[in-house]
Motif scaffolding. Structure first.
Motif, PDB file in Angstrom:
ATOM      1  N   GLN A  14      -7.485 -18.565  28.502  1.00  0.00           N
ATOM      2  CA  GLN A  14      -6.506 -18.894  29.533  1.00  0.00           C
ATOM      3  C   GLN A  14      -5.244 -18.033  29.361  1.00  0.00           C
ATOM      4  O   GLN A  14      -4.658 -17.567  30.338  1.00  0.00           O
ATOM      5  CB  GLN A  14      -6.152 -20.389  29.469  1.00  0.00           C
ATOM      6  CG  GLN A  14      -5.046 -20.849  30.405  1.00  0.00           C
ATOM      7  CD  GLN A  14      -5.410 -20.729  31.889  1.00  0.00           C
ATOM      8  OE1 GLN A  14      -6.510 -20.337  32.254  1.00  0.00           O
ATOM      9  NE2 GLN A  14      -4.454 -21.052  32.745  1.00  0.00           N
ATOM     10  N   ALA A  15      -4.845 -17.813  28.110  1.00  0.00           N
ATOM     11  CA  ALA A  15      -3.672 -16.954  27.860  1.00  0.00           C
ATOM     12  C   ALA A  15      -3.936 -15.524  28.347  1.00  0.00           C
ATOM     13  O   ALA A  15      -3.065 -14.890  28.948  1.00  0.00           O
ATOM     14  CB  ALA A  15      -3.325 -16.959  26.369  1.00  0.00           C
ATOM     15  N   ILE A  16      -5.137 -15.040  28.095  1.00  0.00           N
ATOM     16  CA  ILE A  16      -5.479 -13.682  28.556  1.00  0.00           C
ATOM     17  C   ILE A  16      -5.469 -13.639  30.086  1.00  0.00           C
ATOM     18  O   ILE A  16      -4.922 -12.729  30.700  1.00  0.00           O
ATOM     19  CB  ILE A  16      -6.863 -13.244  28.015  1.00  0.00           C
ATOM     20  CG1 ILE A  16      -6.829 -13.184  26.488  1.00  0.00           C
ATOM     21  CG2 ILE A  16      -7.275 -11.903  28.604  1.00  0.00           C
ATOM     22  CD1 ILE A  16      -8.190 -12.993  25.835  1.00  0.00           C
ATOM     23  N   MET A  70      -3.852 -15.637  32.210  1.00  0.00           N
ATOM     24  CA  MET A  70      -2.487 -15.766  32.740  1.00  0.00           C
ATOM     25  C   MET A  70      -1.708 -14.463  32.610  1.00  0.00           C
ATOM     26  O   MET A  70      -0.920 -14.104  33.480  1.00  0.00           O
ATOM     27  CB  MET A  70      -1.687 -16.827  31.954  1.00  0.00           C
ATOM     28  CG  MET A  70      -2.145 -18.249  32.035  1.00  0.00           C
ATOM     29  SD  MET A  70      -1.735 -19.028  33.604  1.00  0.00           S
ATOM     30  CE  MET A  70       0.022 -18.678  33.698  1.00  0.00           C
ATOM     31  N   GLY A  71      -1.919 -13.770  31.488  1.00  0.00           N
ATOM     32  CA  GLY A  71      -1.071 -12.627  31.177  1.00  0.00           C
ATOM     33  C   GLY A  71      -1.559 -11.308  31.747  1.00  0.00           C
ATOM     34  O   GLY A  71      -0.785 -10.368  31.899  1.00  0.00           O
ATOM     35  N   SER A  72      -2.853 -11.242  32.074  1.00  0.00           N
ATOM     36  CA  SER A  72      -3.413  -9.947  32.470  1.00  0.00           C
ATOM     37  C   SER A  72      -2.935  -9.518  33.848  1.00  0.00           C
ATOM     38  O   SER A  72      -2.843 -10.347  34.752  1.00  0.00           O
ATOM     39  CB  SER A  72      -4.939 -10.017  32.499  1.00  0.00           C
ATOM     40  OG  SER A  72      -5.444 -10.411  31.266  1.00  0.00           O
ATOM     41  N   VAL A  79      -8.476 -21.923  25.241  1.00  0.00           N
ATOM     42  CA  VAL A  79      -7.016 -21.738  25.345  1.00  0.00           C
ATOM     43  C   VAL A  79      -6.649 -20.251  25.254  1.00  0.00           C
ATOM     44  O   VAL A  79      -5.816 -19.760  26.025  1.00  0.00           O
ATOM     45  CB  VAL A  79      -6.267 -22.552  24.266  1.00  0.00           C
ATOM     46  CG1 VAL A  79      -4.774 -22.296  24.336  1.00  0.00           C
ATOM     47  CG2 VAL A  79      -6.522 -24.047  24.453  1.00  0.00           C
ATOM     48  N   GLY A  80      -7.293 -19.540  24.329  1.00  0.00           N
ATOM     49  CA  GLY A  80      -7.055 -18.104  24.215  1.00  0.00           C
ATOM     50  C   GLY A  80      -7.431 -17.370  25.494  1.00  0.00           C
ATOM     51  O   GLY A  80      -6.707 -16.479  25.953  1.00  0.00           O
TER      52      GLY A  80
END
Lengths: 291, 291
Positions: free
Chosen positions: A166-168, A170-172, A163-164
């Motif tokens: 995926q957040a990186i 999505m945000g990068s 999950v972490g």
């Protein structure tokens, strides 16, 4: 090209995939007594989980690890099923409009395209929860192992794992990602669950701590090697994908990196017997598939 | 009116809530070394989890059950924390535009309003996963109990519990729901997690199977009683909410139903000692709060 990959992995693992599918199909069997909207949720979950065309890479890795350690594939079915549930939930959520907004996956409409966003979110939530239920219920005869598996799988899937990552991702801003950040992202987003498929299987089979460390290195590097080789297969010199290994390293250095990763995989299993040959074959196959 | 409820429950449980908050705050501590988008995910999860104004009803129930059985609240903190993580994830996902589309919760903007939908989905996913990690890691000294807790919590939260209940709630036409369907929906959507807060705490404290059955009846009926009493508090004779108990049963019969549920709660704990008085007080308080 990805058809070739699917085909070859499928060849290698048809019997194992069929074991897994039967297990999942039974576990999530149709229950006629459910209220209609409950059944619809179950249907949507089955739609994504039991879809043809899935490589079942993680469960197959778990089963091959068990076989390499002298056990039957069946032994690690609950772990294999749990990891596949988690992988499937992550695809359903990643495809949502708020995330990658994908309409198609494996040649079929994505879950939310068929069942709507609300049901797709809930189907993902249910699959993630059932993954832990499967481990807890199917391995309860050996609680110390079961609880270690729950811990390892949750670590791989959670805030500091998939999950972490995926957040990186999505945000990068892909244009400005560094090589270090890319490796961290891949290790978390896809590597951790691949790693736990191998390591979890070895825990299940009561492997020694030494063997656990070796399969951990193998699976960790195999996960990254798959990503790198995917990047090479997708590489278009006219339009290099920002934030891919060839874009960051160039094609030659990316090939070298893939070779290194593969050698690390093979070295990790140096002392394993011939029963580990299918694992070795996967690593070599991945290295050579784009040549 | 709901302010009165919050206040009174808060009075009763301030010390216990503070134990829980400290536990959660430490578990999800800020890690400076995280990549920016990873930290943002962590921040969004903390935003919802550590928000003031949460009643912490489920964790408090778990702690009061432990105390009723002669144990310290601290004993069941991992279970209490896990259940609160699951409750919080369900609120974050329920508030999403594709679900209930709520902008505000507890007087503050909902998670996706502050952090965006993608991060809110991932924060929910992470909280659900970490719930199992917490149980597995914090109770690993007693694996047989830990694995039973994982199983019970997953059953309460998954396809045939909370998530299934939410699917029924989302999909049902409130106007045509029957009383039986309403009870099934509430038992799954909110009842199951409330029940496991009590039962899980009793498992943790190695209660006898008899005591487990009694706290199960207590928590099961308390969960439903809370729903019924909420419906009574919200009841507007000019504009009765479709699919609520007063709309289906009328106010008088709904009050009778609430009395019955409360009596069942109290009868279940008939043989429990004075240490169970706070549990009894919650059931009575809930019955009388709308009078």
């Amino acid at each position: 090209m990805s058809v070739v990959v699917d085909f070859s992995l499928e060849q290698m693992s048809r019997a194992r995939v069929s074991l897994l599918t039967t297990f999942l199909d039974r576990y999530f069997e149709d229950r006629k007594e459910m209220l209609p909207h409950h059944r619809r949720l179950q249907e949507s979950l089955r739609y994504s989980l039991l879809q043809e065309g899935s490589k079942r890479f993680r469960p197959v890795l778990a089963m091959l690890t068990a076989e390499a350690l002298g056990h039957a594939s069946e032994r690690v079915l609950p772990l294999a099923a749990a990891v596949e549930c988690i992988h499937t939930y992550s695809l359903i959520h990643d495809d949502l409009p708020a995330m990658d907004d994908d309409d198609m996956r494996r040649g079929k409409p994505t879950n939310h395209k068929v069942y709507g966003e609300a049901t797709a979110i809930l189907a993902g939530d249910a699959l993630l929860t059932e993954a832990f239920q499967i481990i807890a219920d199917q391995c309860s005869w050996e609680p110390a192992i079961a609880i270690r598996l729950v811990s390892e799988v949750a670590r791989a899937a959670g805030l500091h794992g998939m999950v972490g990552g995926q957040a990186i991702d999505m945000g990068s801003k892909k244009e400005s990602i560094t090589l270090d950040e890319l490796r961290i992202m891949h290790r978390m987003k896809t590597g951790a669950l691949i790693r736990v498929s191998g390591v979890g299987a070895a825990i299940y089979c009561r492997a020694s701590e030494e063997k656990l460390a070796q399969i951990s290195v193998f699976a960790d590097n195999l996960g990254l090697a798959f990503q790198v080789s995917d990047d090479l297969l997708d590489y278009d010199p006219e339009k290099p994908e920002p934030g891919s290994y060839p874009a960051l390293l160039g094609v030659e250095k990316t090939r070298e990196f893939l070779n290194e990763l593969t050698n690390t995989c093979l070295a990790a299993l140096r002392d394993w017997p011939a029963s580990a040959d299918p694992l070795r074959a996967i690593a070599r196959y991945n290295r050579d598939r784009e040549l």
